[in-house]
Design an enzyme around this catalytic site. Structure first.
Site, PDB file in Angstrom:
ATOM      1  N   VAL A  63       0.002 -26.143 -46.391  1.00 46.94           N
ATOM      2  CA  VAL A  63      -1.445 -26.883 -46.286  1.00 46.94           C
ATOM      3  C   VAL A  63      -1.006 -28.581 -46.134  1.00 46.94           C
ATOM      4  O   VAL A  63      -0.214 -28.887 -47.006  1.00 46.94           O
ATOM      5  CB  VAL A  63      -2.335 -26.703 -47.278  1.00 46.94           C
ATOM      6  N   ALA A 108       0.925 -32.612 -49.082  1.00 46.34           N
ATOM      7  CA  ALA A 108       1.070 -31.257 -48.320  1.00 46.34           C
ATOM      8  C   ALA A 108       1.581 -30.156 -49.544  1.00 46.34           C
ATOM      9  O   ALA A 108       1.963 -30.708 -50.366  1.00 46.34           O
ATOM     10  CB  ALA A 108       2.025 -31.288 -47.127  1.00 46.34           C
ATOM     11  N   LYS A 109       1.471 -29.103 -49.437  1.00 49.58           N
ATOM     12  CA  LYS A 109       2.104 -27.974 -50.374  1.00 49.58           C
ATOM     13  C   LYS A 109       2.389 -26.709 -49.469  1.00 49.58           C
ATOM     14  O   LYS A 109       1.546 -26.527 -48.466  1.00 49.58           O
ATOM     15  CB  LYS A 109       1.420 -27.926 -51.445  1.00 49.58           C
ATOM     16  N   GLY A 110       3.438 -26.140 -49.892  1.00 51.02           N
ATOM     17  CA  GLY A 110       3.612 -24.773 -49.216  1.00 51.02           C
ATOM     18  C   GLY A 110       4.009 -23.740 -50.176  1.00 51.02           C
ATOM     19  O   GLY A 110       4.317 -24.298 -51.413  1.00 51.02           O
ATOM     20  N   ASP A 149       9.876 -27.125 -55.315  1.00 46.52           N
ATOM     21  CA  ASP A 149       8.822 -27.309 -56.280  1.00 46.52           C
ATOM     22  C   ASP A 149       9.182 -25.897 -57.174  1.00 46.52           C
ATOM     23  O   ASP A 149      10.464 -25.268 -57.109  1.00 46.52           O
ATOM     24  CB  ASP A 149       7.724 -27.097 -55.618  1.00 46.52           C
TER      25      ASP A 149
END
Ligand code: GLU
Length: 421
Positions: A63, A108-110, A149
């Protein structure tokens, strides 16, 4: 799009936090959704050949929350409970964090829904490479830059960098941050989040006129962030009285030998079989221990309506993203006995040094670890000072002050750019 995220409690919580602060800032109604709702969300299928020969279909997400001031930036998480909504919440928090710290990035993050603890190195490599391949149309050093992460590390970043570089035809270290130093990673990046947590804890104890020497520290989570924060505080003379991982933890009022625990964690997968270091406790018991500083450094939503009233710490340092639910936060904000260092400030050291890594890669000019740490502490000091000042000036809870600073800068940038077309 927002409906698809809303099933996630983490996303609903990020929206509630945003709405409260948007009211305080009096943001024009027309600007609100535009600043809040993520801009892009991707779902990919990642067919992966497993060691036993069968093909597993993993689901991956990314996202990208806002694109107004620079590329998007944020980690990639491997965990069995990853969902699109959770990733969207984490992307929102990344936006406010980068903005608060003055970094030229959107958030953002995945994530990939998988259990990395049950996978071999070969399986992880094949899954990572295929995820990167699926993401190639949507990432780039000036589009979206990933980092480690929960459940990912330097090795995962190295595979991503290699996959992207093979596609382009030349090495592109600036495609990810948090890579090994040998591939263009930054000195001090691996330790940066934990170092930042320890720095902010020490500064807060100083402000509260509490000695850091001998202060009792409790840490939930012993991954890269929790272990380094514990180690740093231990080095500064604090007493780390309890730590845990997903199997539970240990309590020893005399203080734990943090370096021995780090050595143990490097060779064993978890604390499950470790004996003789203190009383065995559950993660729930750990949160309720009497201490000076409680550091949740694991998953989001650990401090809830059920346990918030049982916390017995003076400082709550949120090293994890979103560890306190909105309902618990409503109670915490009424309790002056606990001073909060909110997540988007507390754990910002990681993305600050990611920014330094990206800048070094773009310039092919590398800094020493001392230079990195010095710049990290300066940037954190500025952010801390701004949040404290804003909180004092407007008589605001620390979380709201941090969010208000982060959110208002993005709303302003969007206003200046105007709406296209
Ligand atoms: N995953 C980390 C965070 O939540 C670091 C992100 C980055 O360095 O881009 O802040």
């Amino acid at each position: 799009m927002i409906d698809a995220f809303m099933q996630s409690p983490a996303f609903a919580m990020a929206c509630q936090q945003y709405d409260r602060v948007a009211d305080f800032l009096n943001l024009p109604q027309g600007e609100r959704a535009r600043t809040k709702v993520p801009r892009r969300a991707f779902i990919v299928t990642i067919p992966t050949r497993m060691d036993d020969g069968h093909t597993e279909m993993f689901t991956g997400y990314r996202v990208q929350h806002h694109l107004s001031v620079g590329p998007t930036k944020g980690g990639l998480r491997y965990h069995p409970e990853v969902t699109l909504g959770e990733v969207a919440a984490l992307a929102m928090w990344m936006s406010w964090k980068c903005s608060l710290c003055g970094l030229p990035y959107g958030g953002a993050k995945g994530g990939v829904t998988c259990d990395p603890r049950q996978m071999s190195s070969g399986e992880l490599e094949r899954m990572t490479r295929r995820y990167t391949q699926e993401m190639i149309p949507f990432i780039g050093p000036h589009i979206d830059v990933m980092a480690p992460d929960l459940g990912t590390n330097e090795q995962v970043m190295a595979w991503m960098m290699d996959t992207y570089s093979m596609h382009v035809g030349n090495p592109v270290p600036q495609i990810v941050t948090g890579k090994p130093v040998a591939l263009g990673g930054s000195a001090g990046r691996r330790e940066a989040t934990g170092r930042g947590v320890a720095y902010l804890v020490n500064r807060t104890l100083e402000n509260l006129k509490m000695p850091s020497e001998g202060s009792r520290i409790v840490v939930q989570g012993f991954g890269n962030v929790g272990s380094v924060a514990a180690q740093q505080l231990h080095r500064f003379g604090a007493k780390v009285v309890a730590v845990s991982d997903y199997t539970g933890g240990f309590y020893n009022p005399q203080g734990l030998d943090v370096n021995a625990l780090i050595d143990y964690a490097a060779t064993h997968k978890h604390f499950g079989e470790l004996k003789g270091v203190g009383d065995r406790i559950t993660n729930e018991q750990l949160l309720e221990l009497e201490c000076d500083v409680l550091i949740p450094a694991a998953l989001e939503r650990q401090i809830t309506e059920k346990n918030i009233r049982k916390l017995k710490c003076r400082v709550l340092a949120e090293a994890a993203n979103g560890p306190t639910t909105y309902e618990a936060d409503e109670i915490l904000r009424q309790n002056p006995a606990i001073f909060l260092i909110p997540d988007i400030l507390c754990n910002a050291g990681g993305v600050i040094v990611s920014y330094f890594e990206w800048v070094q890669d773009l310039q092919s000019f590398f800094w020493t670890e001392a230079e990195v740490n010095d710049k990290l502490y300066r940037q954190l000091e500025t952010a801390l000072h701004q949040v404290l000042q804003f909180s004092k000036k407007h008589n605001l809870y620390m979380r709201d002050a941090a969010l208000a600073l982060g959110i208002s800068k993005i709303a302003h940038a969007k206003q200046l750019r105007g709406l296209f077309p």
